[in-house]
Motif scaffolding. Structure first.
Motif, PDB file in Angstrom:
ATOM      1  N   ARG A  83       0.803  -1.044   0.103  1.00  0.00           N
ATOM      2  CA  ARG A  83       0.091   0.072   0.038  1.00  0.00           C
ATOM      3  C   ARG A  83       0.803   1.294  -0.090  1.00  0.00           C
ATOM      4  N   PRO A  84       0.386   2.168  -0.870  1.00  0.00           N
ATOM      5  CA  PRO A  84       1.277   3.335  -1.053  1.00  0.00           C
ATOM      6  C   PRO A  84       0.672   4.648  -0.457  1.00  0.00           C
ATOM      7  N   GLY A  85       1.289   5.721  -0.304  1.00  0.00           N
ATOM      8  CA  GLY A  85       0.326   6.947   0.026  1.00  0.00           C
ATOM      9  C   GLY A  85       0.729   7.250   1.547  1.00  0.00           C
ATOM     10  N   LEU A  86      -0.463   7.909   1.984  1.00  0.00           N
ATOM     11  CA  LEU A  86      -0.257   8.614   3.430  1.00  0.00           C
ATOM     12  C   LEU A  86      -1.094   7.867   4.550  1.00  0.00           C
ATOM     13  N   HIS A  87      -1.512   6.712   3.999  1.00  0.00           N
ATOM     14  CA  HIS A  87      -2.219   5.702   4.850  1.00  0.00           C
ATOM     15  C   HIS A  87      -3.102   6.277   5.944  1.00  0.00           C
ATOM     16  N   CYS A  88      -4.121   7.212   5.717  1.00  0.00           N
ATOM     17  CA  CYS A  88      -5.030   7.962   6.474  1.00  0.00           C
ATOM     18  C   CYS A  88      -4.392   8.352   7.856  1.00  0.00           C
ATOM     19  N   ALA A  89      -3.169   8.816   7.646  1.00  0.00           N
ATOM     20  CA  ALA A  89      -2.250   9.299   9.014  1.00  0.00           C
ATOM     21  C   ALA A  89      -1.289  10.532   8.785  1.00  0.00           C
ATOM     22  N   PRO A  90      -1.791  11.716   8.300  1.00  0.00           N
ATOM     23  CA  PRO A  90      -0.825  12.741   7.719  1.00  0.00           C
ATOM     24  C   PRO A  90       0.030  13.459   8.903  1.00  0.00           C
ATOM     25  N   LEU A  91      -0.595  13.344  10.066  1.00  0.00           N
ATOM     26  CA  LEU A  91       0.258  13.632  11.089  1.00  0.00           C
ATOM     27  C   LEU A  91       1.479  12.842  11.465  1.00  0.00           C
ATOM     28  N   ALA A  92       1.114  11.358  11.269  1.00  0.00           N
ATOM     29  CA  ALA A  92       2.141  10.491  11.271  1.00  0.00           C
ATOM     30  C   ALA A  92       3.528  10.738  10.302  1.00  0.00           C
ATOM     31  N   HIS A  93       2.932  10.809   9.217  1.00  0.00           N
ATOM     32  CA  HIS A  93       3.815  11.103   8.159  1.00  0.00           C
ATOM     33  C   HIS A  93       4.646  12.336   8.379  1.00  0.00           C
ATOM     34  N   LYS A  94       4.071  13.356   8.695  1.00  0.00           N
ATOM     35  CA  LYS A  94       4.748  14.742   9.289  1.00  0.00           C
ATOM     36  C   LYS A  94       5.836  14.553  10.243  1.00  0.00           C
ATOM     37  N   THR A  95       5.488  13.387  11.297  1.00  0.00           N
ATOM     38  CA  THR A  95       6.355  13.089  12.376  1.00  0.00           C
ATOM     39  C   THR A  95       7.367  12.409  11.590  1.00  0.00           C
ATOM     40  N   LEU A  96       7.366  11.502  10.679  1.00  0.00           N
ATOM     41  CA  LEU A  96       8.245  10.616  10.134  1.00  0.00           C
ATOM     42  C   LEU A  96       9.278  11.280   9.088  1.00  0.00           C
ATOM     43  N   GLY A  97       8.606  12.355   8.637  1.00  0.00           N
ATOM     44  CA  GLY A  97       9.497  13.107   7.684  1.00  0.00           C
ATOM     45  C   GLY A  97       8.926  12.658   6.210  1.00  0.00           C
ATOM     46  N   THR A  98       7.874  12.248   6.095  1.00  0.00           N
ATOM     47  CA  THR A  98       7.338  11.540   4.877  1.00  0.00           C
ATOM     48  C   THR A  98       6.191  12.386   4.159  1.00  0.00           C
ATOM     49  N   PHE A  99       5.998  13.370   4.632  1.00  0.00           N
ATOM     50  CA  PHE A  99       4.748  14.147   4.259  1.00  0.00           C
ATOM     51  C   PHE A  99       5.230  15.141   2.992  1.00  0.00           C
ATOM     52  N   PRO A 100       4.617  15.230   2.084  1.00  0.00           N
ATOM     53  CA  PRO A 100       3.442  14.988   1.693  1.00  0.00           C
ATOM     54  C   PRO A 100       3.639  13.867   0.716  1.00  0.00           C
ATOM     55  N   GLN A 101       4.802  13.211   0.273  1.00  0.00           N
ATOM     56  CA  GLN A 101       5.006  12.282  -0.545  1.00  0.00           C
ATOM     57  C   GLN A 101       4.638  10.802  -0.086  1.00  0.00           C
ATOM     58  N   GLY A 102       4.395  10.635   1.192  1.00  0.00           N
ATOM     59  CA  GLY A 102       4.073   9.266   1.936  1.00  0.00           C
ATOM     60  C   GLY A 102       5.095   8.165   1.609  1.00  0.00           C
ATOM     61  N   SER A 103       4.756   7.179   1.730  1.00  0.00           N
ATOM     62  CA  SER A 103       5.686   5.860   1.533  1.00  0.00           C
ATOM     63  C   SER A 103       5.095   4.571   1.180  1.00  0.00           C
ATOM     64  N   LEU A 104       5.981   3.684   0.803  1.00  0.00           N
ATOM     65  CA  LEU A 104       5.338   2.375   0.358  1.00  0.00           C
ATOM     66  C   LEU A 104       5.135   1.642   1.890  1.00  0.00           C
ATOM     67  N   ARG A 105       4.044   0.962   1.921  1.00  0.00           N
ATOM     68  CA  ARG A 105       3.984   0.135   3.345  1.00  0.00           C
ATOM     69  C   ARG A 105       3.795  -1.224   2.968  1.00  0.00           C
TER      70      ARG A 105
END
Length: 390
Positions: A340-362
């Protein structure tokens, strides 16, 4: 045959008995709950639902000697969280949460913020971990009426120290609500030992049940003061024009997902028979192998903890030169690997991890994955890295 590595979205496949029990309920019994007479069909449905409550209360070590009345069924963990959050918080109250929460927590809180509830978000570290010091500091500053925390990240698998965080909340008289969407069925959890006010779970992930199932394990005094989100027919107290306050009726208006509960009960029994520790051990061992290989790959950016003792086998990554959505497409089209790619319904988590706005592959593993599937994923990522580098 596809290689399924998207278990954080929903576990697959399900134990065979889950499918069999659901089909049996629909085809053989199928009576509604508390809306019939005293036929064997009606009694069998009542026994099914009660037994499932008993099993859930035992699994999560519920209050009052694991009293099954304090198990509420919902259609998913999102509904469970909405019931608790919206039923408790009122304008002027203060809610505290973490920066690693799913939108199932953040969106209800943001909605209530517009109505006068103050929302405090405690920043987690770059690996998504909640600092005990930071939590206690913010509790002491803001004196929250409610704390809402997830047990493990759906994005990168970071596992919080639930016992330590609950101790801080309890010491400061802050009722704590825990989202165990990713850990229920995979990590032992005691509601009563941690004095959790409400534990919200889903049935279709680590519990290996069907979609459309979930629920809440309540602390009795907390259940007393939370208002129901939905009111209506409960099959009981039909002479009253107001919602019953008795548990479990208080939070369960309308017909529940009875085929789903039949499947969930079968899944819970399967986990107990197989032993939860043994069920999850295989996925954890595969997770160690995958983690080791991912850390070796220079082209891979891996987010979250770098050792398995602090995480679930849920991995967030990006591959150099690849958009994660295109990467997911290539993995499926060329290798049959589902992620699953994207932001995984958790934008704050991605901002914390430094992967916003591109998201990641899960990539998320489950108890039925195999070593050969992990090896295929590593080969696929290596080939795609070379392909982009040429």
């Amino acid at each position: 045959m596809a290689v399924y590595l998207n278990n954080a979205a929903t576990s697959w496949p399900k134990p065979k008995v889950v499918v069999e029990r659901m089909a049996d309920f629909i085809s053989r019994t199928g009576g509604n709950l508390a809306r019939g007479g005293a036929s064997s069909r009606d009694i069998e449905t009542l026994d099914l639902v009660t037994d499932c409550r008993v099993t859930l209360s035992r699994m999560f070590d519920g209050y009052l000697h694991q009293d099954p009345r304090y198990v509420t069924f919902t259609s998913n963990v999102t509904e469970a969280l909405n019931i608790v959050i919206k039923g408790f918080l009122k304008p002027g109250m203060i809610a505290l949460t973490s920066s690693m929460e799913h939108n199932a927590v953040i969106r209800p809180l943001r909605g209530l913020e517009k109505q006068g509830v103050k929302v405090i978000v405690v920043k987690c570290d770059i690996d998504g971990r909640m600092s005990e010091f930071a939590l206690e500091r913010e509790i002491n500053i803001h004196k929250p009426d409610l704390v809402v925390l997830n047990h493990a990240s759906n994005v990168c698998g970071t596992l919080q120290d639930l016992e330590a965080l609950c101790q801080i909340c309890n010491k400061n008289d802050a009722p704590v609500v825990v989202d165990v969407a990713q850990t229920a069925g995979s990590v032992p959890i005691s509601v009563s030992k941690n004095n959790i006010a409400a534990l919200c779970f889903t049935g279709h992930k680590g519990l290996l049940g069907p979609q459309g199932t979930g629920g809440i394990i309540w602390r009795p005094d907390f259940a007393d003061i939370v208002l129901p989100l939905i009111e209506g027919g409960t099959g009981s107290f039909s002479h009253q024009e107001v919602q019953p306050q008795k548990m479990p009726d208080k939070f369960e208006s309308g017909t529940p997902n009875l085929p789903g509960i039949a499947g969930l009960k079968a899944a819970l029994e399967w986990i107990e028979a197989e032993d939860m520790e043994k069920v999850t051990k295989k996925a954890d061992e595969l997770g160690k192998k995958l983690l080791k290989e991912l850390l070796r790959m220079e082209e891979v950016s891996l987010y979250g903890p770098k050792e398995m003792k602090n995480r679930l086998p849920i991995f967030a990554l990006n591959l150099r030169g690849w958009d994660n959505a295109e990467l997911a497409f290539e993995l499926y089209e060329k290798w049959g690997i589902e992620t699953r790619p994207g932001l995984h319904c958790a934008p704050l988590a991605h901002k914390t991890l430094g992967t916003f706005p591109q998201g990641s592959l899960r990539v998320s593993l489950g108890p039925f994955n195999t070593e050969s599937e992990i090896e295929l994923l590593i080969d696929a990522l290596s080939n795609l890295a070379k392909e982009n580098g040429e």
